[in-house]
Scaffold this motif. Structure first.
Motif, short mmCIF file in Angstrom:
data_model
loop_
_atom_site.label_atom_id
_atom_site.label_comp_id
_atom_site.label_asym_id
_atom_site.label_seq_id
_atom_site.Cartn_x
_atom_site.Cartn_y
_atom_site.Cartn_z
N CYS A 75 -10.09 5.72 -8.50
CA CYS A 75 -9.77 7.06 -8.30
C CYS A 75 -10.73 7.76 -7.28
O CYS A 75 -10.26 8.24 -6.49
CB CYS A 75 -9.65 7.86 -9.64
N ASP A 90 -13.06 6.26 -5.36
CA ASP A 90 -13.74 5.49 -4.35
C ASP A 90 -15.35 5.21 -4.60
O ASP A 90 -15.91 5.42 -3.49
CB ASP A 90 -13.59 5.78 -2.91
N ILE A 127 -2.72 -6.92 -9.08
CA ILE A 127 -2.14 -6.37 -10.23
C ILE A 127 -2.81 -7.02 -11.49
O ILE A 127 -3.27 -7.87 -11.63
CB ILE A 127 -0.62 -6.19 -10.14
N CYS A 164 -3.10 3.73 -14.45
CA CYS A 164 -4.21 3.77 -13.43
C CYS A 164 -4.21 4.93 -12.32
O CYS A 164 -5.10 5.09 -11.77
CB CYS A 164 -4.10 2.31 -12.89
N TYR A 165 -3.10 5.37 -12.03
CA TYR A 165 -2.68 6.39 -11.10
C TYR A 165 -3.10 5.90 -9.80
O TYR A 165 -3.02 6.89 -8.68
CB TYR A 165 -3.49 7.63 -11.41
N GLU A 166 -2.80 4.74 -9.38
CA GLU A 166 -3.10 4.14 -8.16
C GLU A 166 -1.70 4.26 -7.49
O GLU A 166 -1.84 3.97 -6.15
CB GLU A 166 -3.55 2.77 -8.18
N ILE A 195 -9.58 3.04 -16.37
CA ILE A 195 -9.84 1.96 -15.68
C ILE A 195 -11.17 1.39 -15.35
O ILE A 195 -11.45 0.24 -15.70
CB ILE A 195 -9.06 1.90 -14.22
N ARG A 206 -0.43 4.63 -1.52
CA ARG A 206 -1.35 5.43 -1.31
C ARG A 206 -2.82 5.33 -0.45
O ARG A 206 -2.96 4.28 -0.13
CB ARG A 206 -2.00 5.70 -2.70
N GLY A 227 -5.14 -4.93 4.35
CA GLY A 227 -4.30 -4.13 3.76
C GLY A 227 -3.41 -4.64 2.62
O GLY A 227 -2.88 -3.82 1.89
N PRO A 234 -7.84 10.96 -11.66
CA PRO A 234 -6.76 11.12 -12.70
C PRO A 234 -6.68 10.12 -13.79
O PRO A 234 -6.02 10.38 -14.62
CB PRO A 234 -5.52 11.07 -11.58
N CYS A 235 -7.30 9.02 -13.49
CA CYS A 235 -7.10 7.90 -14.81
C CYS A 235 -7.85 8.31 -15.79
O CYS A 235 -8.14 7.74 -16.82
CB CYS A 235 -7.08 6.43 -14.23
N SER A 253 -6.72 5.99 -0.16
CA SER A 253 -7.66 6.36 -1.05
C SER A 253 -8.63 7.33 -0.42
O SER A 253 -8.60 7.65 0.74
CB SER A 253 -8.60 5.23 -1.41
N ALA A 254 -9.50 8.02 -1.21
CA ALA A 254 -10.51 9.04 -0.87
C ALA A 254 -11.18 8.56 0.37
O ALA A 254 -11.37 9.15 1.40
CB ALA A 254 -11.34 9.45 -1.85
N ALA A 255 -11.41 7.29 0.45
CA ALA A 255 -12.36 6.61 1.75
C ALA A 255 -11.21 6.20 2.75
O ALA A 255 -11.93 5.68 3.87
CB ALA A 255 -13.18 5.55 1.12
N GLY A 256 -9.90 6.43 2.72
CA GLY A 256 -8.92 6.16 3.77
C GLY A 256 -8.42 4.76 3.68
O GLY A 256 -8.02 4.40 4.63
N VAL A 257 -8.66 3.90 2.63
CA VAL A 257 -8.11 2.83 2.61
C VAL A 257 -6.76 2.56 1.74
O VAL A 257 -6.54 3.29 0.78
CB VAL A 257 -9.33 1.53 2.04
N PRO A 258 -5.90 1.59 2.13
CA PRO A 258 -4.57 1.83 1.44
C PRO A 258 -4.72 1.19 -0.08
O PRO A 258 -5.82 0.35 -0.37
CB PRO A 258 -3.66 0.63 2.07
N ARG A 259 -4.11 1.74 -0.92
CA ARG A 259 -3.89 1.38 -2.37
C ARG A 259 -2.54 1.02 -2.87
O ARG A 259 -1.64 1.79 -2.30
CB ARG A 259 -4.69 2.30 -3.18
N GLY A 260 -2.33 0.27 -3.85
CA GLY A 260 -1.23 0.06 -4.40
C GLY A 260 -1.20 0.07 -5.83
O GLY A 260 -1.91 0.15 -6.45
N MET A 261 0.05 -0.43 -6.39
CA MET A 261 0.37 -0.14 -7.76
C MET A 261 -0.72 -1.24 -8.56
O MET A 261 -0.60 -2.39 -8.04
CB MET A 261 1.69 -0.56 -8.16
N PRO A 307 -4.13 -3.70 -2.15
CA PRO A 307 -2.71 -3.72 -2.55
C PRO A 307 -2.11 -5.04 -2.75
O PRO A 307 -2.45 -5.93 -1.81
CB PRO A 307 -1.87 -3.26 -1.56
N ASP A 356 -9.33 -4.01 -5.28
CA ASP A 356 -8.64 -2.66 -4.92
C ASP A 356 -7.49 -2.97 -3.88
O ASP A 356 -6.95 -1.99 -3.53
CB ASP A 356 -9.58 -1.43 -4.46
N GLY A 377 0.76 -1.08 0.14
CA GLY A 377 -0.09 -0.05 0.10
C GLY A 377 0.86 1.19 0.00
O GLY A 377 1.66 1.42 1.01
#
Lengths: 98, 473
Positions: free
Chosen positions: B389, B391, B136, A61-63, B426, A44, B235, B421-422, A46-54, B133, B131, A42
């Motif tokens: 992006c 949520d 991929i 995708c800009y994740e 996606i 980043r 997570g 931003p995407c 997210s807007a909702a506060g959860v971890p995001r990754g590549m 992490p 979503d 993780g």
């Protein structure tokens, strides 16, 4: 700390600092690859506060957006820069800290 | 203001994209004597399919590994004198200009002809937990292994549809990753149809056999008619639930199995990157099998906008062989339109045109056989994030459809899905499909995406420095 790198020649050692912790990186790698190789998923919030990754690893995708010198950059396209590079998690879009 | 543009470049022929289509186009145009500049978002030329490791990794051969065609193309490039501007994100274009941002600074490339070869990206279908992490795309797994020599995990689940799952599996195996299971949602019929289609392309048939041999050698649990049901973890990916799907792709209750994995590679085929063609006002047509809305072009790959050509995935998903052939056609044609021509141009054009027809037929058969079955859009539940992006969950889209209507535009405006931003790359296809299947929308085909400047996010400073219309002066 795990290292998911496969054998083979790499560039010069770089110290990558993310969220205040130091990670090993090599010139030629992107920020996203160096963090992934170190087991960080993780990167980043997210807007909702959860971890995001590549997700896509190719700039679509800009994740994997992270903060480099105050600019939002895609970690999957941003090369690491030696000898020491500081990268930060971005604040949430509502302005609260991560 | 113009002083603020860090790079001003000029070419007779500008090419966007340094994959097989863009490189082949540039090489042919340079053979004709044209001054050619290629701009590309990657760090080194080759694109995703012929991706080269970073220069600092000092690969022994200096070229892509394992891909004979890629090495040949990169060798041709090296001999051609074509300039490649790498690390450049193109955000605006006109028939005479390409505006890009590179390392945070503005750049403008002026040209007389423009060839668009921006490639494609993974089509995504949302499922619960996608979503997290550690999930991929299939493309990302290949980038990690082939591009950066990083193992995506230790225990992987590969799931989705289509021929690109196979090179993803072999890339993971080559990195020492245990592929716990590999799921193709389509059944045996798809494999048979694909096999028949491949008879037209001996190179692709050989490649397919090479992949299947590797799967057997590693005893990969490869299942047809299965899909990913859910990903679990705190997570990060820790576990995945898989399930059988019926012919239409809908999960069958009671067939679930749990797998312990630390990475999930999901791939459902590719989407063409059509944004620049749309921005330039090229006439578009809808071809569902080749990826939806595509710019109309003539046999020389010229679009409805004079002087603007397309090649490769932007002209319809077709793979590297199609891309290279179309690139050569576009490069030769664009140079000819400037009065430039190599002595053997006629012969090379005929060869490329034959290759294009052969490879398009083979790839159309593959795409037809492995199209994602629509039931896969039943995997998401109301808590599943669809637009990552912003949520936006499926539940919120459902509520939005009730209030504003189930059309794609209403869903976007009412929920912000696709406004991050995407720019919807996606999620928009999934939002449209979900509206068909779950909200009763009859909007068909999917509306052609609305594209605005910048087609990828860049800094306001870059836009101000460049000015409107890609820096037209």
């Amino acid at each position: 700390m795990p290292d998911r790198r496969l054998p083979g020649a790499r560039g010069a050692r770089v110290t990558l600092v993310f969220d205040g912790r130091e990670y090993k990186a090599f010139e030629g790698e992107t920020v996203a690859m160096a963090l992934w190789a170190a087991g960080v998923r993780g990167i980043r919030t997210s807007a909702a506060g959860v971890p995001r990754g590549m997700l896509c690893a190719m700039g679509v995708c800009y994740e994997c957006l992270v903060d480099v010198d105050g600019r939002p950059v895609r970690a999957c396209l941003q090369p690491v820069r030696g000898p020491r590079m500081v990268v930060n998690r971005r604040g949430r879009s509502d302005g609260t800290p991560p | 203001m113009n002083d603020a543009v860090a790079e001003r470049l000029e070419a007779q022929i500008a090419v966007v994209g340094a994959g097989p289509a863009g490189l082949a186009a540039a090489i042919e145009a340079a053979r004709a004597g044209a001054r050619v500049v290629v701009v590309d978002e990657g760090h080194r030329p080759g694109g995703q399919i012929h991706r080269q490791p970073p220069a600092a990794f000092a690969a022994p051969s200096g070229a892509g590994h394992g891909h004979g065609r890629g090495s040949a193309l990169l060798a041709e490039l090296a001999a051609s004198g074509v300039a490649v501007v790498s690390g450049a994100t193109v955000w605006d274009a006109s028939p005479r200009h390409v505006a890009f941002e590179r390392d945070g600074a503005a750049g403008v490339l002026s040209c007389e002809r423009l060839i668009l070869a921006p490639g494609a990206y993974d089509l995504c279908i949302p499922f619960p937990g996608w979503d997290l992490p550690g999930v991929i795309t299939a493309g990302a797994a290949q980038v990690m292994v082939r591009g950066f020599r990083v193992a995506p995990g230790t225990r992987a689940l590969v799931a989705g549809t289509g021929p690109l799952l196979l090179p993803t599996i072999t890339a993971l195996l080559s990195a020492g990753v245990e592929v716990v299971a590999a799921l193709e949602a389509n059944g045996r019929g798809a494999r048979l149809r694909a096999g028949l289609g491949l008879l037209r392309s001996p190179a692709r048939l050989r490649e397919a056999f090479r992949y299947l041999r590797a799967l057997r050698a590693h005893r990969v649990d490869y299942r047809l008619g299965w899909a990913i049901r859910r990903v679990h973890g705190d997570g990060r990916v820790e576990r995945a639930t898989i399930a059988r799907v019926d012919r239409r792709g809908s999960p069958r209750p009671g067939t679930e199995e749990d797998l312990e994995v630390d990475v999930v590679c999901a791939g459902f085929g590719l989407q063409p990157s059509i944004e620049l063609a749309r921005l330039l006002g090229c006439a578009m047509r809808h071809e569902p099998v080749r990826g939806g809305w595509l710019p109309v072009h003539d046999s020389a790959m010229q679009t409805s906008v004079p002087g603007v050509y397309v090649a490769g995935e932007i002209a319809g998903i077709g793979g590297g062989e199609v891309a290279e052939a179309e690139g050569r056609i576009a490069g030769i044609a664009a140079a000819r339109s400037l009065g430039l021509q190599a002595p053997d141009a006629g012969r090379r054009l005929r060869a490329a045109t034959r290759a294009r027809a052969r490879e398009r037929a083979a790839s159309d058969a593959l795409l037809g056989a492995f199209a994602p079955p629509p039931g896969l859009y039943d995997l998401a539940d109301d808590a599943t994030v669809v637009c990552r992006c912003e949520d936006v969950t499926l539940g919120r889209l459902r509520e939005t459809a009730r209030v504003f209507g189930a059309g794609l535009r209403s869903l976007k405006m009412g929920s912000r899905a696709g406004m991050g931003p995407c720019q919807g790359r996606i999620c928009q296809h999934a939002v449209w499909m979900l509206a068909q299947r779950q909200f009763g929308s009859t909007e068909r085909p999917m509306p052609c995406p609305v594209v605005q400047v910048p087609v990828k996010p860049v800094s306001v400073a870059t836009m101000l420095a460049t000015g409107p219309h890609a820096g037209r002066r």
